[in-house]
Design a protein around this motif. Sequence first.
Motif, mmCIF file in Angstrom:
data_model
loop_
_atom_site.group_PDB
_atom_site.id
_atom_site.type_symbol
_atom_site.label_atom_id
_atom_site.label_comp_id
_atom_site.label_asym_id
_atom_site.label_seq_id
_atom_site.Cartn_x
_atom_site.Cartn_y
_atom_site.Cartn_z
ATOM 1 N N GLU A 106 0.993 -1.303 -0.025
ATOM 2 C CA GLU A 106 0.009 -0.037 -0.022
ATOM 3 C C GLU A 106 0.955 1.322 0.088
ATOM 4 O O GLU A 106 1.746 1.321 0.889
ATOM 5 C CB GLU A 106 -0.933 0.018 1.292
ATOM 6 N N ALA A 107 0.602 2.148 -0.915
ATOM 7 C CA ALA A 107 1.317 3.353 -1.127
ATOM 8 C C ALA A 107 0.417 4.410 -1.267
ATOM 9 O O ALA A 107 0.621 5.191 -2.313
ATOM 10 C CB ALA A 107 2.574 3.194 -2.408
ATOM 11 N N MET A 108 -0.833 4.754 -0.397
ATOM 12 C CA MET A 108 -1.473 5.755 -0.649
ATOM 13 C C MET A 108 -0.996 6.953 0.236
ATOM 14 O O MET A 108 -0.142 6.943 0.840
ATOM 15 C CB MET A 108 -2.731 5.203 0.165
ATOM 16 N N ASP A 109 -1.858 7.975 -0.502
ATOM 17 C CA ASP A 109 -1.398 9.322 0.141
ATOM 18 C C ASP A 109 -1.236 9.565 1.690
ATOM 19 O O ASP A 109 -1.987 8.953 2.261
ATOM 20 C CB ASP A 109 -2.142 10.412 -0.546
ATOM 21 N N MET A 110 -0.373 10.527 1.947
ATOM 22 C CA MET A 110 -0.123 10.652 3.450
ATOM 23 C C MET A 110 -1.112 11.337 4.142
ATOM 24 O O MET A 110 -1.236 11.545 5.357
ATOM 25 C CB MET A 110 1.262 11.162 3.601
ATOM 26 N N ASP A 111 -2.024 12.179 3.350
ATOM 27 C CA ASP A 111 -3.102 12.728 4.062
ATOM 28 C C ASP A 111 -4.150 11.996 4.844
ATOM 29 O O ASP A 111 -5.041 12.332 5.280
ATOM 30 C CB ASP A 111 -3.937 13.627 2.900
ATOM 31 N N GLN A 112 -3.911 10.596 4.721
ATOM 32 C CA GLN A 112 -4.724 9.598 5.541
ATOM 33 C C GLN A 112 -4.614 10.037 6.961
ATOM 34 O O GLN A 112 -5.437 9.610 7.585
ATOM 35 C CB GLN A 112 -4.464 8.328 5.058
#
Length: 321
Positions: free
Chosen positions: A267-273
């Motif tokens: 998983e390499a989703m945006d860090m705004d999570q």
Amino acid sequence: MYDNEYEWDILLFLRILKYLHTSDADMVNAIIRDYPEVDVEDPDMIMYDLLWAFFDEEPEETDDEFYTVRFSDQSIDRLYQLGCQDGDMLEHLTLLDRHGENLLGRGLSEDRIRENGYRSMPETERGRRLLADLLRSHGHDLHGVPGFRTYYGEWTLSGPNGFLIPVRNKDGLIQGLKIRLDEADRPNRKYRWLSSRSLPNGTRSYSWVHVTGDRTRKRAFLTEGPLKGDVASFLAKDALFICIGGVNALHGLTDTIRELGVHEVVEAMDMDQMTNPNVRNAIRTMRAEVQKVAGIRYSKYTWNPAYKGVDDYLLSRTATM
């Protein structure tokens, strides 16, 4: 304020939702529970389920010019693909200097930009009609091709100005095109699918899963956005990336993972999570779906949250080397 097309989508959606809710509130509430979040680029997702729940019969045949058909990936790719054969769409388009500079600034090389097939949208109505005429003169039927529509009987291309990003399946075929807008009304609406939904002889697009990088690898990175995936794959030495169209656009994701035959998903989703609870909840839902795929090892890639996306982080590493 929303752009006109988006504003009308929202108003139509709310009016239909209100009407249907008064007819069968329990059924409507059940469908809404299935969609705790709706991707900003697909506000009509719930509407389709609602309408089919109420009107589950085949539509009657009509001579009305407002209709939609869907071609196979092979047919769409045949029209969209660069250099596939004479007369194809991307072959007739160029990449404007400002769009090429944008892509270079993201870390892509000139060779990779050419290889990926980015092109600029025609910026005049005359140019858009000419493109449609050229394609039809080469034997292409524009019915069922997202982005094309008729205007007073003449075929043309619909959509905002910007550059086109080919969105490919596991076999490298173009399923659709996404537009990186020159002018976005909101920061989170910089990208739109090339679509001509609700227009005469038009066709909607879908939120396709994009596959980029070395498709023979058994480890795939999972992120959001085709351009982000293209850039990150290039900066990570052609790593395999699977890219969803939005954090809630999960249709086709698990099928793509299975068809690629990968053993590990990172998983390499945006860090705004870390700061946005809506994004965080959507990613948790996505994670749970992927972890249902048998035989897949799942892990999470994190980086300095000063860099929102994996592409930004990898570019920063390249710049410091």
